[in-house]
Design a protein around this motif. Structure first.
Motif: not given
Lengths: 291, 379
Positions: B263-264, B266-269, B272, B276
Motif C-alpha cells: 500500500a505504501f 503505491l503512494g497510500s497514506t 489507507e 488495507i
C-alpha cells in the motif's frame, strides 16, 4: 575506501548500449583500465550521496554514492545480506515505516531532496515491486490494478478502466485476465500475481520503478516474461533492479552496481562490470569465488 | 468459506463461549480460507492411508529395521493424535447435545402449554401461571446489539492504535491493561455500574437526551431512570471491548508486513494502508465480534444489576428492561411450581437458540458485506 570518481557512472558509447544481449562473462578477466569514466551528465534522475541506513544503531549500508540514469535499468548485485534491498528501500522512503531505521545522507530526485519531500509524493513518483508477489487478497484483479489510483483519489470509472487496461497490457497480463477482471487477485498464479503487482505499480505512472528481486519467487517461464517486460519498460522508465542472479543482471541491465558488506564496491556499465571489473572483490563475486 | 461444512460452522457458533476454540477456528477460517475443511478431510484420508500402508508393510516385511522403527513411531503418534482430536470434538458435541436434550426435556410442561405463544407472549405472571418470554428476548438482543455497536468501533480503534500507531513498549503495556479488563469478575462490573456508572449515565446522558428528544423520538422517551437498557449496553460494551480488541489486534499483527508495504509503495497514506490491513483482517474481526456477542448475550450478573429488571418492552432505551439470563438468575430460586420452573428452563433454551440465531445473522451480515468487496463490487 573508494575514490569518488570511480563511483560515478558514465554515459560513454551510448550507441553501443544494447547490453541486454550481453552474455554473462564468466571468465575472470583482469581489470585493465578504468580511464573511461567521465563526469556525471544530465540524464541522472536519481542520485544518492553518502547514503547510510542503520537499524537500531547497527549500520546496514554506509557511504553509498551513486546515480541512476534516466531510461536505463540499473542492477544492484551482491551476496545475501550486503544491503542491496536496504539501499533500494531507502530510495522511496520505505524505511519510514520501520521505527528503528535511521537513514543518513542525501537522495536527490531531479535535484530535489527526497528526504525532505512528502513521503507519499516520493512513493508515487518512485514505484516499487517486491520480492514476493503481494496483491491485495481482498480485492479483485481490477481493483488491485487501480488500487494506487484510488489511493490517490481518482474515482472516475472510465479513467480507472482505461488505466487498468493500459497497465495490465504493459505488464503483459491483459490477455490472460481480460475476461476475469472481477475475480479475486489470489486466483492468479504466482507469476501472474507478480505481473499484476507490476501493473499496479505502473498504473500510478511512476518516474522510477524499483524492483526488489522481482523474479526470485517465480519459475523460469514467469521469470523470462518479467525480464522481457523490464526490457520494454526501461525505454520509458528508470528502473533499479536488485537481483541475486548475475545472469539476470547481465541480461536486463545497462548499469550494474556491486555491493558487499553494506558498501558499494563498484558501479559501471554492465558490460564493463562483467567483463572488466576494476575491483578484486567484484571479480571474485562475478566469477563465483564467493557469495 | 462457502462450502465449509455445517458441522464446523455450528460448532464454532455454539462454542462462542469457549474462547480458545473459537479463536483457533476463526483464525483458521480467516487465514487459510478452506483450510479447515481441507485439513479435516485430509486427516481422514491420511488416517485411512496409514492403516493401508501398515497392512502392506506388515505383509511384505522387507524394510530395514531403521525405517520400520521410524515409520512405526510416526504412525502410532499420528493415530494417537487423530484419536485424541476426534475424542475432543466428540466430547464437545456430546456436551452440546446433552445440554439441548436436558433443556428441551425439562421444559416440556411449558412447551406443551404455551407452544409458540411462549415466544410472542409478553405477560410474565408467576401468580397466574402465565408465561411469555418476549420482553426478555427483546432485552437480551437489544442490549447486546447496542453493547456491540458501542464496543466495535472503540475496539477496532484501540486495536489499530496498538498495532499501527503505538510503539512496542506502549503496545505491550496498553495490551496488558486492555486484557486486564477481561479478567475483572462481572459482579465487580455490576457493583461499579450500580454505584458509579448508572448515576452518571442517568444525569449526564439520560436526562439531557430525554429533555431534548424525549418528546419527538420514542427511543429517548423519559423520564430517564438510572437502571436501563442504555446502562446495560454500556456495561456490556466495556465487558466485550477487551475480547474484540485483543482478537482484532492479534489478527492485525498477523497480517504480513508486505501488505502494508504494498500500500505504501503505491503512494497510500497511513490511513489507507490501515484500511488495507483491516480489510485483510475482516474474518478475524468477525471472530472477535461473535465471541463478544456471545459474551454479551449470556452475560448475567453485571446486566442484572444495572438493567432494572422490568419485564416490559419499552421503545425507550432510557427505560428499564430485563434479559433472559437475568430472569433465570433472579427467579430460579423462587420458582416453586413445576410450571414456573419449566418456563424458566424454556427461557434458557430460548437463550441458547437466540445466541445461535444472532451469531448466524452476524456471520451472514459480515459475509454479505465483505463478499461484494472481494468480488470487486466497487468497480
Amino acid at each position: 575506501m573508494q575514490r569518488h570518481d570511480d563511483l560515478i557512472m558514465t554515459e560513454e558509447q551510448t550507441h553501443s548500449d544494447n547490453t541486454s544481449s550481453t552474455p554473462p562473462a564468466e571468465t575472470g578477466v583482469k581489470k585493465s583500465d578504468t580511464g573511461q569514466h567521465d563526469a556525471p551528465t544530465k540524464s541522472e534522475r536519481l542520485t544518492v550521496g553518502n547514503l547510510g541506513v542503520a537499524f537500531s544503531g547497527n549500520s546496514a549500508i554506509r557511504n553509498i554514492t551513486m546515480s541512476f540514469r534516466d531510461g536505463k535499468a540499473t542492477a544492484i548485485i551482491g551476496p545475501s545480506g550486503c544491503g542491496k534491498s536496504t539501499l533500494l528501500r531507502a530510495l522511496n522512503r520505505m524505511h519510514d515505516i520501520i521505527p528503528t531505521a535511521k537513514v543518513t545522507g542525501e537522495i536527490l530526485l531531479d535535484g530535489e531532496n527526497v528526504m525532505q519531500m512528502d513521503a507519499v509524493t516520493v512513493r508515487r513518483r518512485i514505484g516499487m515491486v517486491f520480492q514476493k508477489p503481494n496483491p491485495f487478497p481482498t480485492m479483485s484483479i481490477f481493483d488491485n490494478a487501480v488500487a494506487g489510483l484510488r489511493f490517490n483519489g481518482i474515482t472516475k470509472r472510465s479513467l480507472l478502466k482505461e488505466v487498468a487496461e493500459e497497465s495490465l497490457m504493459k505488464s503483459a497480463l491483459w490477455d490472460e485476465v481480460k475476461d476475469r477482471l472481477k475475480q479475486p487477485a489470489m486466483s492468479l498464479s504466482g507469476g501472474q500475481q507478480q505481473r499484476l503487482c507490476i501493473a499496479r505499480a505502473l498504473a500510478v505512472e511512476p518516474e522510477i520503478l524499483l524492483m526488489d528481486e522481482p523474479t526470485s519467487a517465480l519459475d523460469p517461464i514467469a521469470t523470462a516474461k518479467i525480464e522481457e517486460l523490464i526490457h520494454e519498460l526501461k525505454t520509458s522508465y528508470t528502473i533499479v533492479i536488485v537481483t541475486h542472479n548475475m545472469q539476470q543482471a547481465a541480461r536486463v541491465s545497462d548499469y550494474t552496481a556491486f555491493m558487499y558488506m553494506g558498501e558499494l564496491v563498484e558501479t559501471g556499465k554492465t558490460r564493463s562490470i562483467f567483463t572488466n571489473p576494476t575491483k578484486k572483490q567484484t571479480e571474485d563475486y562475478i566469477t563465483g569465488r564467493f557469495g | 468459506m462457502n462450502n465449509k461444512p455445517l458441522l464446523t460452522d455450528g460448532m464454532a457458533l455454539i462454542l462462542s463461549y469457549t474462547p480458545y476454540y473459537a479463536i483457533v477456528t476463526h483464525c483458521l477460517s480467516g487465514c487459510a480460507g478452506n483450510g479447515c475443511t481441507v485439513f479435516s478431510q485430509r486427516t481422514f484420508i491420511i488416517a485411512g492411508q496409514l492403516l493401508m500402508s501398515d497392512i502392506i508393510a506388515a505383509r511384505s516385511g522387507t524394510s530395514s529395521v531403521r525405517t520400520l522403527i521410524g515409520e512405526a513411531q510416526s504412525r502410532i503418534g499420528d493415530r494417537v493424535f487423530y484419536a485424541l482430536c476426534v475424542l475432543a470434538s466428540v466430547v464437545i458435541l456430546a456436551t452440546i447435545a446433552g445440554i439441548l436434550f436436558q433443556l428441551v426435556s425439562s421444559s416440556q410442561l411449558s412447551i406443551a402449554k404455551f407452544g409458540f405463544g411462549f415466544l410472542t407472549g409478553s405477560t410474565w405472571d408467576p401468580v397466574m401461571e402465565e408465561y411469555g418470554a418476549r420482553p426478555f428476548i427483546y432485552g437480551t438482543v437489544v442490549s447486546s446489539l447496542m453493547g456491540l455497536a458501542l464496543a466495535l468501533p472503540l475496539s477496532i480503534g484501540i486495536a489499530v492504535f496498538l498495532v499501527e500507531v503505538a510503539g512496542l513498549n506502549v503496545r505491550t503495556i496498553a495490551s496488558f491493561l486492555v486484557e486486564t479488563l477481561a479478567a475483572i469478575p462481572s459482579v465487580v462490573y455490576g457493583v461499579w455500574g450500580v454505584f458509579v456508572m448508572v448515576p452518571f449515565i442517568q444525569e449526564k446522558v439520560g436526562m439531557p437526551l430525554a429533555e431534548k428528544f424525549g418528546e419527538s423520538i420514542p427511543l429517548f422517551a423519559g423520564p430517564a431512570v438510572g437502571p436501563s437498557l442504555l446502562s446495560a449496553a454500556v456495561i456490556l460494551a466495556i465487558m466485550i471491548i477487551p475480547i474484540i480488541t485483543s482478537i482484532t489486534r492479534d489478527v492485525m499483527l498477523a497480517i504480513p508486513m508486505s501488505q502494508r508495504e504494498a500500500a505504501f509503495a503505491l503512494g497510500s497514506t497511513k490511513w489507507e494502508a490501515i484500511k488495507i490491513v483491516i480489510a485483510n483482517a475482516r474474518w478475524g474481526i468477525l471472530g472477535g465480534i461473535i465471541l463478544g456477542l456471545g459474551r454479551a448475550l449470556g452475560e448475567t450478573m453485571a446486566v442484572t444489576l444495572v438493567i432494572g429488571n422490568s419485564p416490559y418492552i419499552n421503545s425507550s432505551i432510557l427505560q428499564p428492561s430485563y434479559t433472559m439470563a437475568s430472569v433465570i438468575a433472579n427467579e430460579f430460586t423462587e420458582a416453586t411450581s413445576d410450571m414456573y420452573l419449566s418456563a424458566l428452563i424454556e427461557v434458557g433454551l430460548v437463550l441458547l437458540i437466540t445466541t445461535f440465531v444472532v451469531n448466524m445473522l452476524a456471520r451472514f451480515l459480515v459475509w454479505s458485506v465483505t463478499r461484494r468487496s472481494i468480488a470487486g463490487g466497487r468497480q
